[in-house]
Design a protein around this motif. Sequence first.
Motif, mmCIF file in Angstrom:
data_model
loop_
_atom_site.group_PDB
_atom_site.id
_atom_site.type_symbol
_atom_site.label_atom_id
_atom_site.label_comp_id
_atom_site.label_asym_id
_atom_site.label_seq_id
_atom_site.Cartn_x
_atom_site.Cartn_y
_atom_site.Cartn_z
ATOM 1 N N HIS A 1 0.867 -1.177 0.000
ATOM 2 C CA HIS A 1 0.000 0.000 0.000
ATOM 3 C C HIS A 1 0.905 1.228 0.000
ATOM 4 O O HIS A 1 1.581 1.506 0.978
ATOM 5 C CB HIS A 1 -0.888 -0.019 1.244
ATOM 6 C CG HIS A 1 -1.922 1.068 1.272
ATOM 7 N ND1 HIS A 1 -2.747 1.282 2.365
ATOM 8 C CD2 HIS A 1 -2.291 1.993 0.353
ATOM 9 C CE1 HIS A 1 -3.558 2.287 2.118
ATOM 10 N NE2 HIS A 1 -3.298 2.742 0.895
ATOM 11 N N GLY A 2 0.937 1.945 -1.127
ATOM 12 C CA GLY A 2 1.749 3.148 -1.210
ATOM 13 C C GLY A 2 2.821 3.039 -2.265
ATOM 14 O O GLY A 2 2.796 2.176 -3.153
ATOM 15 N N ASP A 3 3.795 3.917 -2.168
ATOM 16 C CA ASP A 3 4.874 3.988 -3.155
ATOM 17 C C ASP A 3 6.067 4.693 -2.513
ATOM 18 O O ASP A 3 6.182 4.717 -1.286
ATOM 19 C CB ASP A 3 4.397 4.702 -4.427
ATOM 20 C CG ASP A 3 3.728 6.046 -4.133
ATOM 21 O OD1 ASP A 3 4.056 6.678 -3.098
ATOM 22 O OD2 ASP A 3 2.885 6.481 -4.939
ATOM 23 N N GLN A 4 6.939 5.300 -3.332
ATOM 24 C CA GLN A 4 8.120 5.947 -2.786
ATOM 25 C C GLN A 4 7.790 7.196 -1.965
ATOM 26 O O GLN A 4 8.635 7.677 -1.216
ATOM 27 C CB GLN A 4 9.087 6.301 -3.920
ATOM 28 C CG GLN A 4 9.870 5.121 -4.450
ATOM 29 C CD GLN A 4 10.884 4.619 -3.448
ATOM 30 O OE1 GLN A 4 11.944 5.218 -3.258
ATOM 31 N NE2 GLN A 4 10.576 3.514 -2.777
ATOM 32 N N GLY A 5 6.588 7.705 -2.097
ATOM 33 C CA GLY A 5 6.191 8.846 -1.277
ATOM 34 C C GLY A 5 5.779 8.466 0.127
ATOM 35 O O GLY A 5 5.628 9.329 0.992
ATOM 36 N N GLY A 6 5.595 7.178 0.371
ATOM 37 C CA GLY A 6 5.176 6.691 1.683
ATOM 38 C C GLY A 6 4.266 5.490 1.543
ATOM 39 O O GLY A 6 3.428 5.432 0.644
ATOM 40 N N GLY A 7 4.444 4.498 2.430
ATOM 41 C CA GLY A 7 3.598 3.315 2.363
ATOM 42 C C GLY A 7 4.166 2.189 3.199
ATOM 43 O O GLY A 7 5.114 2.369 3.980
#
Length: 778
Positions: A640-646
């Motif tokens: 859940h999420g990606d390099q921006g946060g998760g």
Amino acid sequence: MSAQINSGPFPVRGYGSFTGEVSEKASDSVPAWKPPVRAPRGAPNVIVMLMDDMGYSDISPFGGEIDTPTLAEIAEDGFRLGNYQTPPMCAPARAALLTGMNPHRAGFAYVPHMDPGFPNTAMELPADAPTLAENFRAGGYATFMVGKWHLTVESKMHDGAAKDSWPLARGFERYYGCMDGFTSLFHPHRIISDNSQVVIDEYPADYYLTDDLTDKALGMIGELRANDPAKPFFLYFAHQAVHGPLQAKAADLEKYRGRYESGWDHIRSARFARQIAAGLFPEGTACAPRNTEPGAEVVPWDELEAEQRQLFARYMEAYAAAVDNVDQNLKRITDHLKATGEYENTIIVFTSDNGATAEGGDTGTRSYFSRFGAPRFGLPEDWDADVARDPELIGGPRAYVHYPRGWAYASNTPFRLYKMHTYGGGTRVPMLLSWPAGLPKAAGDDGIRHQYAYATDVGATLLTLAGVSPLQQRHGVPAQETDGIPFDRWLREPTLDSAHTEQYTELNGRRALLDGNWKAVAPEPNGPGWEQGTWELYELAADPTETIDVAAAHPQKVRELAERWRAAAWHNQVFPLNDDGSFNRNRPATELLLEAPVTLYPGAPTLERFRSAKLIRLRSFTVDVAIDHGPGAAGVLVAHGDQGGGYVLYTEDGNLTLAYNQYGKMLCIGAPLEPGSHLVTLDFIARPGIKWDVRLLVDGVETARLENLLQLTGMAPFAGISVGLDRGGPVDWELSRRHGAFRYSGTLHRVHYTPGAKADYNPEQVLELDREMARVFE
């Protein structure tokens, strides 16, 4: 002679099936067939290209040093509108452009990340307001869209939602892009093709969204021409660039290395000098001084430390590289039109939805969602709005960044302040318009026009130029009156005055009223609204950059314009104002369905961002994963999420691991996992200070724990929930580098999310309107 049909129903194009006798006389129940509408012979193609958060001075025709030769060519072939203005935020601007209606009447007082239930924040275009695409389609045009939509309320963007506010329902025959307000340019979190999610397990290493959107636009044009060589098209190309996170291709980044070490003060000064030399402003015009308003201040470049200057220059390199790439891709389109002989008879509009933004703060950020997307209430002292990352990552796929607001100050040269403000920095943006065959310039005409034009005028002008009559109704309902006024006459005759002489502006309680040469500004919310003392006054002919407040010298004019703003506000359903931020807190009871527990299965498309966020935002929650874990099995169980946060839960080398991406800071816990049937649980417990404690359990037994995590909130996690792999943008870069999407090789039965209690600091207030209405009638 009539033909008798005995073999059952057969299709009649446009009217479903028909059984019986076909005669020359139309049946009372079946309308007479009408030939499809064809555009007039020689009608021009129309391309509207819209940038996101790009300021007035960034492109070379408006004084910028960024390499934009294609835009320079369009300016040479056409016109530069030096006094084009727009609502100071993206979705309101797009609603105004596409409907020709002022943004509040069009239902967009703000962006569609709220749903308080008022007409001015319906966050859907009105059902009785034909869009520009619907008008062109009715006029015989093919209608295409690529890129950012951002005109559907968040709660209706998921795959099970009604799609009556999606692009295909609003006049576009084809759509490809991101319906959200922004996304990663390397790993878009969710792409929609027509009405369906495009499932992409892994993006190619050389993927870049601006390239992809251009590919799709060219493909749509090519498909049309393969089947109809003469039908004109309307293409609405709404770029995701250069909204944050700022990202650019490596070759374009390298091109701009070192170009911004002179700093924002020098860049602004050089741009303004070029604007004066080009004739965009008369000699003697004052460039607005450095912004000093509280919360909007810009530090002099020379007062920064050397390390800061080096870091801040990197941010602007990424921004410039992304703009440069847009120009490169536009050249691909114009080259194609030239090769097919259609460039001369294509109207091209290029503009921005609002001025450059200050959302990067005073220092910029390498953790975009911890600054831009973070809640504005009670942040703990250890909240990090700029997670330290290697400056070499700026602009690339691993770091979600935005520049310091000093670069927005340069981008908005020569105006003051930024996006969301009602001064020129928020509302004045560049516009180019060319149509070589239909709007040739007279000898000696530099193509610069100083007359006022507003976003609502664009559609009216394009329809007039193309000879398309606007629809008088939509779905059988009379169309609302529009606000746009065509400006084609003063494109042809530069000595003519603008017919659009008055325009209100409002956003979050900030107000303005333009009346010809005068502009009244109420710069801050929470004022009485129209009393004399809350307004500033500017005389634009002598002071186009709004630097000298003359309100004290003209009290009667201030009172007059303040009252006229109030009258315009009532007419355009501006009230109630969101001047205290309460609109952002109020949510309809219909969203409670999106917070219900959900079971997800492997192979399912990624759960949409907002739907996923409702399960975890500012609350406790649990994730239960049922697996049969065979010997040697490995892979992602849920992400859940990606390099921006998760967060991502996976097995590798006999271990079970939870990797938590805290806005760019990686934290991991794990434990051995034996083969067998297991129920793996993540238990997220909301704590004071917008924190989570997380327990990792196997078959009900705690095996590891992470404490005191900063919660992922605001716009994070931005990518939705994937089951059985980490699809799209990776949460853990190193894990992705080793294994890619890392599909689980064991047997994954299901993943179940159970939302828990909301934290005390969750500001949402659910408005159960149906119950309130029942009480009233009782």
